[in-house]
Motif scaffolding. Structure first.
Motif, short mmCIF file in Angstrom:
data_model
loop_
_atom_site.label_atom_id
_atom_site.label_comp_id
_atom_site.label_asym_id
_atom_site.label_seq_id
_atom_site.Cartn_x
_atom_site.Cartn_y
_atom_site.Cartn_z
N ASN A 84 0.83 -1.22 0.00
CA ASN A 84 0.00 0.00 0.00
C ASN A 84 0.86 1.26 0.00
N TYR A 85 2.16 1.10 -0.23
CA TYR A 85 3.16 2.17 -0.33
C TYR A 85 3.51 2.82 1.00
N ALA A 86 2.63 2.70 2.01
CA ALA A 86 2.93 3.19 3.36
C ALA A 86 3.50 4.60 3.37
N LEU A 87 2.90 5.50 2.60
CA LEU A 87 3.33 6.90 2.66
C LEU A 87 2.79 7.51 3.94
N PHE A 88 3.56 8.41 4.55
CA PHE A 88 3.10 9.03 5.79
C PHE A 88 1.99 10.02 5.44
N PRO A 89 0.77 9.76 5.91
CA PRO A 89 -0.39 10.51 5.40
C PRO A 89 -0.40 11.98 5.80
N HIS A 90 0.31 12.32 6.88
CA HIS A 90 0.27 13.70 7.36
C HIS A 90 1.43 14.51 6.80
N MET A 91 2.23 13.90 5.90
CA MET A 91 3.35 14.63 5.33
C MET A 91 3.11 14.82 3.82
N ALA A 99 11.99 12.75 4.70
CA ALA A 99 12.14 11.81 5.83
C ALA A 99 13.06 10.65 5.43
N GLY A 100 12.97 10.23 4.18
CA GLY A 100 13.81 9.12 3.74
C GLY A 100 15.27 9.50 3.58
N TRP A 102 17.21 11.19 5.51
CA TRP A 102 17.75 11.70 6.77
C TRP A 102 19.24 11.42 6.95
N TYR A 130 -0.56 16.14 -0.40
CA TYR A 130 -0.57 15.05 0.57
C TYR A 130 -0.87 13.74 -0.17
N HIS A 132 -3.05 11.48 0.01
CA HIS A 132 -4.41 11.16 -0.44
C HIS A 132 -4.85 11.99 -1.64
N GLN A 139 1.53 7.82 -6.09
CA GLN A 139 1.88 7.31 -4.76
C GLN A 139 3.03 6.32 -4.86
N ARG A 146 11.24 7.87 -2.16
CA ARG A 146 11.56 7.92 -0.74
C ARG A 146 12.54 6.81 -0.35
N LEU B 117 3.16 1.68 8.31
CA LEU B 117 3.80 3.00 8.32
C LEU B 117 5.03 2.97 9.22
N LEU B 124 13.44 2.66 6.54
CA LEU B 124 14.12 3.86 6.01
C LEU B 124 15.23 4.29 6.94
N PRO B 222 -6.28 11.70 6.33
CA PRO B 222 -5.70 10.90 5.27
C PRO B 222 -6.68 9.87 4.72
N VAL B 223 -6.73 9.78 3.42
CA VAL B 223 -7.52 8.73 2.77
C VAL B 223 -6.51 7.75 2.22
N ASN B 226 -5.50 2.68 -1.19
CA ASN B 226 -6.23 1.55 -1.81
C ASN B 226 -7.21 0.99 -0.83
#
Lengths: 346, 226
Positions: A84-91, A99-100, A102, A130, A132, A139, A146, B117, B124, B222-223, B226
């Motif tokens: 699901n790519y696990a992107l940080f949703p609030h960034m 972030a990657g 660092w 963002y 979303h 994404q 990243r 996450l 990372l 956040p949405v 998928n």
């Protein structure tokens, strides 16, 4: 740059026992869901801890149960792109890639690294968006950008296209192929899609019930999948139990036909790919009744049962449209060429 | 009008909220990861004060902290400190009563957090401290904020356990809640009503703030891809 894995892990009744090796190449872990391929990736990344064994990344032991080594995921330098790519949703896109990056101490260099990555992946216009607000393809690009700025020694891709629709898939596959080539180190790709695997990987390891059944160059694995699971995962749809009779006779028990093959006495199953069946009366030719025909965009799949039989598994025969339209009938003669028959262990 | 009850209520609620903010999050974080059995038992124990009558909580606290009881006697002996009947005694009561509110909402938030996450951040190379404060907490912000505000609002209204452990001494331990009761008991209806209005205004403002915060964060909510 290479990776070598030899681990065991028990999870309830599930027993993972994986042995893998990859040089500077792309190795695909091909298997049905629940076969342990994602668990294997998690063990390599350090998210899960195996019960026993060794994991060596780029010449460094990151896990060794005998020597008591278990390097933290942070120290392993193994980059992972999750399903699901696990992107940080609030960034934002920029913050995610930042972030990657660092490890880069100098602020200017880090900034340059991030901008460069965004440019390379065509994300400059989305820098302030963002996750979303991005399309599935964007994404994925952020996730790749990243992970690459974190300078991993090994890249793990967990079903990288499963979250995308099929139109986008093919285009992004080209991008990922490009990324892999530029990366130039070992890449492990987890997938259950044989076409994707064939196009992206150099080598394939077929996994089934927690074990690696076959590992080899992709052409070799597709030509001779060796096991039943290997045949299924490489797309062989016709598989039957093999029963040996007297005088070297071999029956395909589920189909109800007797075949002439180059028996190796170890196989418990045999298989033939749908498109390897040929019309006419060559080797291993029989008369079949047509039970059903399924139309594909560019071919037909004709479901066959031997003439005179009332039960048994139907055999699928994939034939191009023109050929079938010219020869369509209730009964057909087709042959199973000896060189196309796969001998399979369980 | 003597504003002491307001100041006292606010400082008790404020300090209690700060305490349960950290302890509640800490408990929620570790219990969310605990094995099922442990989780079930701790969950019941930590949630109990939410459903017990405040007088029962007050009674239990007095049995532990009272000057002749185990902990209370020890403090009196060693530090010469009486744990009951001071303004800050009420903090013990409010902390116990509001802790479950924070703990439960924070735990719910942590449990709905997508662990990939954290995994992805780990691979990372980002430190666990960074992951907790810069990724997990912001992602769970909404639940944690809601828990904090609810806990603060509830702390302002604590009466039962507070009056048992801190009593009612005007200018010393009086809070809004205990003042209203005292004024009503002594037929000072007018002043009681003023304090009622004051309390309602504060609670209204706090809950309004909660609603606004939720709206603002949900606009950026956040949405998942998928």
């Amino acid at each position: 740059m290479s990776v070598s894995v030899d681990i065991e892990k028990r999870l309830g009744s599930f027993h993972l026992k994986v042995k893998l090796e990859a040089q500077e190449e792309t190795l695909a872990l091909l298997g049905a869901s629940g076969c342990g391929k994602s668990m294997t990736l998690k063990c390599i990344a350090g998210i899960e801890r195996p019960d026993r064994g060794r994991i060596v990344v780029d010449g460094t032991s990151v896990f060794d149960s005998e020597k008591g080594i278990n390097v933290s995921p942070q120290q392993r330098r193994v980059g992972v792109v999750f399903q699901n790519y696990a992107l940080f949703p609030h960034m934002t896109v920029r913050q995610n890639i930042w972030a990657g990056a660092w490890r880069e101490n100098s602020k200017e260099k880090r900034m340059a690294l991030v901008e460069e990555a965004m440019e390379r992946f065509g994300l400059t216009d989305q820098a302030r968006h963002y996750p979303h607000q991005l399309s599935g393809g964007q994404q994925q690009r952020v996730a790749l950008a990243r992970v690459l700025v974190s300078a991993p020694k090994l890249l793990l891709l967990d079903e990288p296209f499963s979250a995308l629709d099929s139109q986008l898939r093919f285009r992004l596959e080209q991008e990922v192929r490009h990324v892999i080539r530029q990366f130039g180190k070992s890449v492990l790709l987890v997938s259950h899609d044989r076409d994707e695997v064939f196009r992206l990987a150099d080598s394939i390891a077929v996994m089934d019930r927690g074990r690696v059944e076959v590992q080899g160059k992709k052409q070799a694995v597709f030509e001779n999948p060796q096991t039943k699971a290997g045949a299924i995962m490489t797309g062989c749809k016709n598989i039957s139990r093999l029963v040996r009779g007297r005088a070297g006779r071999v029956y395909a028990a589920d189909w109800g036909v007797e075949l002439k093959i180059n028996d190796d006495n170890r196989a418990g199953y045999l298989g033939i790919r749908m498109h390897d069946i040929v019309p006419g009366n060559g080797e291993n030719a029989f008369l079949f009744r047509v039970m059903e025909e399924v139309e594909n965009p560019f071919s037909f799949v004709v479901m066959l049962r031997p003439e005179g039989k009332e039960d048994g598994v139907l055999i699928g025969w994939e034939v191009d449209k023109e050929t079938w339209e010219n020869m369509r009938a209730d009964t057909v003669q087709v042959s199973f060429p000896r060189k196309s028959i796969l001998l399979l262990e369980h | 009008m003597d504003w002491f009850p307001l100041v006292n209520s606010l400082r008790i609620a404020g300090i209690s909220t700060i305490i349960i903010f950290f302890t509640g999050i800490f408990a929620a974080y570790y219990i969310a990861k605990a094995p099922k059995m442990v989780k079930g038992i701790l969950d019941v124990l930590l949630t109990l004060p939410l459903v017990l009558p405040p007088t029962v909580v007050g009674y239990l606290l007095l049995r532990v902290l009272g000057p002749k009881r185990l902990v209370g006697a020890w403090f009196l002996d060693v530090f010469g400190l009486k744990l009951t009947m001071t303004w800050w005694s009420a903090i013990f009561a409010t902390v116990v009563v509001i802790f479950p509110l924070m703990y439960r909402t924070a735990r719910g938030a942590f449990e709905s957090f997508d662990e990939t996450l954290a995994y992805s951040a780990q691979s990372l190379g980002l430190s666990n401290t960074y992951i907790f404060w810069r990724i997990r907490m912001p992602c769970c912000r909404q639940g944690i904020l809601a828990g904090t505000v609810l806990a603060f609002a509830r702390a302002l209204g604590e009466f039962g356990a507070t009056s048992m452990i801190a009593g009612y001494t005007p200018g010393k331990t009086a809070t809004i809640a205990t003042t209203v009761y005292q004024l009503w008991r002594t037929n000072n209806d007018e002043l009681a009503f003023q304090w009622v209005l004051c309390n309602m205004a504060i609670s209204f403002a706090v809950l309004l703030a909660l609603n606004l915060l939720e709206k603002r964060t949900s606009a950026r909510k956040p949405v998942r891809g998928n």
